[in-house]
Design an enzyme around this catalytic site. Sequence first.
Site, PDB file in Angstrom:
ATOM      1  N   HIS A  25       0.849  -1.192   0.000  1.00  0.00           N
ATOM      2  CA  HIS A  25       0.000   0.000   0.000  1.00  0.00           C
ATOM      3  C   HIS A  25       0.879   1.234   0.000  1.00  0.00           C
ATOM      4  O   HIS A  25       1.385   1.670   1.036  1.00  0.00           O
ATOM      5  CB  HIS A  25      -0.939   0.031   1.206  1.00  0.00           C
ATOM      6  CG  HIS A  25      -1.982   1.095   1.095  1.00  0.00           C
ATOM      7  ND1 HIS A  25      -3.297   0.805   0.815  1.00  0.00           N
ATOM      8  CD2 HIS A  25      -1.905   2.447   1.199  1.00  0.00           C
ATOM      9  CE1 HIS A  25      -3.990   1.940   0.755  1.00  0.00           C
ATOM     10  NE2 HIS A  25      -3.155   2.951   0.990  1.00  0.00           N
ATOM     11  N   CYS A  26       1.049   1.820  -1.184  1.00  0.00           N
ATOM     12  CA  CYS A  26       1.808   3.053  -1.316  1.00  0.00           C
ATOM     13  C   CYS A  26       1.233   3.828  -2.498  1.00  0.00           C
ATOM     14  O   CYS A  26       0.434   3.302  -3.274  1.00  0.00           O
ATOM     15  CB  CYS A  26       3.303   2.776  -1.514  1.00  0.00           C
ATOM     16  SG  CYS A  26       3.679   1.604  -2.847  1.00  0.00           S
ATOM     17  N   HIS A  27       1.616   5.086  -2.605  1.00  0.00           N
ATOM     18  CA  HIS A  27       1.037   5.966  -3.615  1.00  0.00           C
ATOM     19  C   HIS A  27       2.123   6.688  -4.399  1.00  0.00           C
ATOM     20  O   HIS A  27       3.248   6.865  -3.911  1.00  0.00           O
ATOM     21  CB  HIS A  27       0.152   7.035  -2.957  1.00  0.00           C
ATOM     22  CG  HIS A  27      -0.888   6.502  -2.027  1.00  0.00           C
ATOM     23  ND1 HIS A  27      -2.029   5.868  -2.465  1.00  0.00           N
ATOM     24  CD2 HIS A  27      -0.953   6.512  -0.668  1.00  0.00           C
ATOM     25  CE1 HIS A  27      -2.768   5.523  -1.419  1.00  0.00           C
ATOM     26  NE2 HIS A  27      -2.141   5.899  -0.322  1.00  0.00           N
ATOM     27  N   TYR A  43      -7.834  17.346  -1.205  1.00  0.00           N
ATOM     28  CA  TYR A  43      -6.535  17.816  -0.739  1.00  0.00           C
ATOM     29  C   TYR A  43      -5.591  17.876  -1.931  1.00  0.00           C
ATOM     30  O   TYR A  43      -5.815  17.210  -2.957  1.00  0.00           O
ATOM     31  CB  TYR A  43      -5.960  16.907   0.355  1.00  0.00           C
ATOM     32  CG  TYR A  43      -5.614  15.498  -0.119  1.00  0.00           C
ATOM     33  CD1 TYR A  43      -4.321  15.159  -0.502  1.00  0.00           C
ATOM     34  CD2 TYR A  43      -6.589  14.507  -0.174  1.00  0.00           C
ATOM     35  CE1 TYR A  43      -4.014  13.881  -0.938  1.00  0.00           C
ATOM     36  CE2 TYR A  43      -6.293  13.227  -0.600  1.00  0.00           C
ATOM     37  CZ  TYR A  43      -5.000  12.918  -0.977  1.00  0.00           C
ATOM     38  OH  TYR A  43      -4.698  11.635  -1.406  1.00  0.00           O
ATOM     39  N   ARG A 118     -10.401   0.432  -6.007  1.00  0.00           N
ATOM     40  CA  ARG A 118     -10.538   0.919  -4.643  1.00  0.00           C
ATOM     41  C   ARG A 118     -11.652   1.943  -4.546  1.00  0.00           C
ATOM     42  O   ARG A 118     -11.819   2.789  -5.432  1.00  0.00           O
ATOM     43  CB  ARG A 118      -9.224   1.574  -4.201  1.00  0.00           C
ATOM     44  CG  ARG A 118      -9.194   1.994  -2.730  1.00  0.00           C
ATOM     45  CD  ARG A 118      -7.995   2.863  -2.473  1.00  0.00           C
ATOM     46  NE  ARG A 118      -7.684   2.983  -1.049  1.00  0.00           N
ATOM     47  CZ  ARG A 118      -7.133   4.051  -0.495  1.00  0.00           C
ATOM     48  NH1 ARG A 118      -6.836   5.105  -1.235  1.00  0.00           N
ATOM     49  NH2 ARG A 118      -6.866   4.075   0.798  1.00  0.00           N
ATOM     50  N   HIS A 175      -5.826  -0.638   6.096  1.00  0.00           N
ATOM     51  CA  HIS A 175      -5.387  -0.008   7.349  1.00  0.00           C
ATOM     52  C   HIS A 175      -6.113  -0.523   8.596  1.00  0.00           C
ATOM     53  O   HIS A 175      -6.528   0.267   9.461  1.00  0.00           O
ATOM     54  CB  HIS A 175      -5.557   1.510   7.257  1.00  0.00           C
ATOM     55  CG  HIS A 175      -4.887   2.136   6.065  1.00  0.00           C
ATOM     56  ND1 HIS A 175      -3.708   1.663   5.533  1.00  0.00           N
ATOM     57  CD2 HIS A 175      -5.249   3.204   5.288  1.00  0.00           C
ATOM     58  CE1 HIS A 175      -3.367   2.416   4.494  1.00  0.00           C
ATOM     59  NE2 HIS A 175      -4.282   3.343   4.320  1.00  0.00           N
ATOM     60  N   ASP A 240       1.941   3.045   3.272  1.00  0.00           N
ATOM     61  CA  ASP A 240       1.027   4.158   3.009  1.00  0.00           C
ATOM     62  C   ASP A 240       1.790   5.423   2.615  1.00  0.00           C
ATOM     63  O   ASP A 240       1.257   6.534   2.703  1.00  0.00           O
ATOM     64  CB  ASP A 240       0.098   4.435   4.189  1.00  0.00           C
ATOM     65  CG  ASP A 240      -1.087   5.333   3.819  1.00  0.00           C
ATOM     66  OD1 ASP A 240      -1.452   5.367   2.625  1.00  0.00           O
ATOM     67  OD2 ASP A 240      -1.631   6.018   4.708  1.00  0.00           O
ATOM     68  N   ASN A 245      -2.672  13.414   3.989  1.00  0.00           N
ATOM     69  CA  ASN A 245      -3.548  13.982   5.016  1.00  0.00           C
ATOM     70  C   ASN A 245      -3.121  13.640   6.439  1.00  0.00           C
ATOM     71  O   ASN A 245      -3.928  13.707   7.360  1.00  0.00           O
ATOM     72  CB  ASN A 245      -5.002  13.531   4.804  1.00  0.00           C
ATOM     73  CG  ASN A 245      -5.569  14.058   3.513  1.00  0.00           C
ATOM     74  OD1 ASN A 245      -5.641  15.259   3.297  1.00  0.00           O
ATOM     75  ND2 ASN A 245      -5.947  13.148   2.630  1.00  0.00           N
TER      76      ASN A 245
END
Length: 283
Positions: A25-27, A43, A118, A175, A240, A245
């Site tokens: 889980h990463c962006h 955001y 998602r 999460h 993550d 945020n």
Amino acid sequence: MQAEGQDAAPRTARFAVPALSCDAHCHVFGPAARFPYAPGRSYTPEDRPKEVLAALHRRLGLGRAVIVQASCHGTDNRAMVDALRSDPARRRGVAMIDDATPDAALREMHEAGVRGIRFNFIKALGGGPEMAVLHRAADRVRPLGWHMVLHLQGDGVREMEAVIRGLNMPVVIDHMGRVEPSLGVDGPAFRTLLDLLRDERIWVKLSGAERMTQSPFDAALPFARALLQAAPRRVLWGTDFPHPNLATPVDEMELLNLIPAFAPEPEDRQHLLVDNPAALYGF
């Protein structure tokens, strides 16, 4: 990332990170000049392109990654897909789609390594779609063998229980369900999450400790331990990065070094970091 002046976090892993371990889980964010952020976003992040993510994974000793589309890019998945194509053997992706996403785009994303979609149900991020939209999306990607990822928070796990059970496809809960740690492992939302894991189609990410509590994140450990014990072959882990945020800076090495505290056995860490993501994402 660690902030200047923050207490020094360990610069290396405190355990033997298995070969081909996966950040599940990463962006990637932007760069905005090439991949603009969505007009209706809640955001606006700083750019964190694929090169920055690759550098992080080299530092952590992670050989694989699942790049998850973030809400700031909406259903424009180009930045995520571009990152997958830069390292197709070691990267997979999770997209965001809606009714306007063409079938051709789904096929293109599948070829690039996307294996799931998602939906975000966090109220602060705009909340989730109508259930009809979610079900139509599930029907479209089920033939591709994709799964559904749900970003829920606390009681949202209970509210979505019937939907999760009825999707007839693998479902991954982000999460640890973002449950309220003060309620403990006997809190109703967490008990619902544990009960969901009796279904072999349900997976959960043992990530998000930094969203549940402050460093050193001890309050998150009982939840991770209980989830791993409940479904050792259906748990995933991720950084993550870059923690959208989140007001408090985080060092991802500190998050990595939590793993032995809830997965002390090397066999469990091998499942969590290597075998489980390989099974779900087809590495």
